[in-house]
Design an enzyme around this catalytic site. Structure first.
Site, PDB file in Angstrom:
ATOM      1  CB  VAL A  46       3.403 -12.170  10.778  1.00  0.00           C
ATOM      2  CG1 VAL A  46       3.332 -12.947  10.018  1.00  0.00           C
ATOM      3  CG2 VAL A  46       4.383 -12.894  11.840  1.00  0.00           C
ATOM      4  CB  CYS A  47       0.213  -8.412   7.590  1.00  0.00           C
ATOM      5  SG  CYS A  47      -0.993  -9.882   9.629  1.00  0.00           S
ATOM      6  CB  THR A  48       4.779  -6.105   7.676  1.00  0.00           C
ATOM      7  OG1 THR A  48       3.222  -4.942   7.845  1.00  0.00           O
ATOM      8  CG2 THR A  48       5.162  -5.073   6.736  1.00  0.00           C
TER       9      THR A  48
END
Length: 218
Positions: A46-48
């Site tokens: 999700v951070c990516t």
């Protein structure tokens, strides 16, 4: 969000290493709008997607004169390795913004971005999905906080940024679900006489128990 940093407060005088060298955060925020955003850690999917989308939206932020500054509790070396993953996700959008390294959590705590419920493998708390918009006066104008399970919506970030920038130039507020280019609300503190000077384009009055004056501004 808890903690002591609130709307209108000055950005703390803090500094750290980043993927683009050593950064003094308050100096970085001077003379323009800045978005500081944190993420729980490097490499989670999700951070990516989030940091890739921020890179893809960079032209929109540049149009608005906004600088970007990322942050997590990982090291500069971790960030640099992770950027390769981010740029693979959005191959047409290189990561052109710095990402601060905060392994000791000092900046994350100072900026009120800690998530007490999310821990790393050593049991230390991680940064939340927080996003702060800082004004040219280096003061906090808006904060958004998302849980780890929910990626941020950067169309909404642009929307609130447009609202903040308009309100910094005019005595107005933006109504519910407002989008750029739609009418805004003239502040109730502005008399009709003063409004004629401030808004020569005129306005439309919505008949409510307390009149609502709507106009267009750039």
């Amino acid at each position: 969000m808890g903690g002591g940093w609130a709307l209108g407060d000055l950005v703390p005088d803090i500094q750290a290493d980043s993927t683009m060298g050593h950064i003094k955060v308050r100096d970085y925020c001077k003379d323009g709008w800045t978005i500081i955003f944190s993420h729980p850690g490097d490499y989670p999917p999700v951070c990516t997607t989030e940091l890739g989308k921020i890179a893809a939206y960079n032209p929109e932020f540049e149009k608005r004169g906004v600088k970007l500054l990322g942050l997590s509790t990982d090291t500069v070396e971790d960030h640099q390795g992770w950027i390769k993953d981010i740029e693979s996700y959005t191959p047409d959008a290189p990561v052109l913004y710095p990402i601060l390294a905060d392994p000791d959590r000092k900046i994350t705590v100072a900026l009120n971005m800690m998530d007490p419920d999310e821990k790393d493998a050593n049991g230390k708390p991680l940064a939340s999905r927080a996003l702060h918009i800082i004004g040219p006066d280096c003061r906090l104008k808006l904060s958004l906080l998302y849980p780890g399970t929910t990626g941020r919506n950067f169309d909404e970030v642009l929307r609130v940024l447009d609202s903040l920038q308009l309100a910094s130039k005019h005595k107005i507020a933006t109504p519910a679900n407002w989008q750029k280019g739609e009418p805004v609300v003239i502040s109730p503190s502005v008399s009709d006489e003063k409004a004629k000077q401030m808004f020569p384009q005129g306005w439309e009055t919505v008949n409510l128990p307390k009149a609502l004056r709507m106009t267009f501004v750039d």
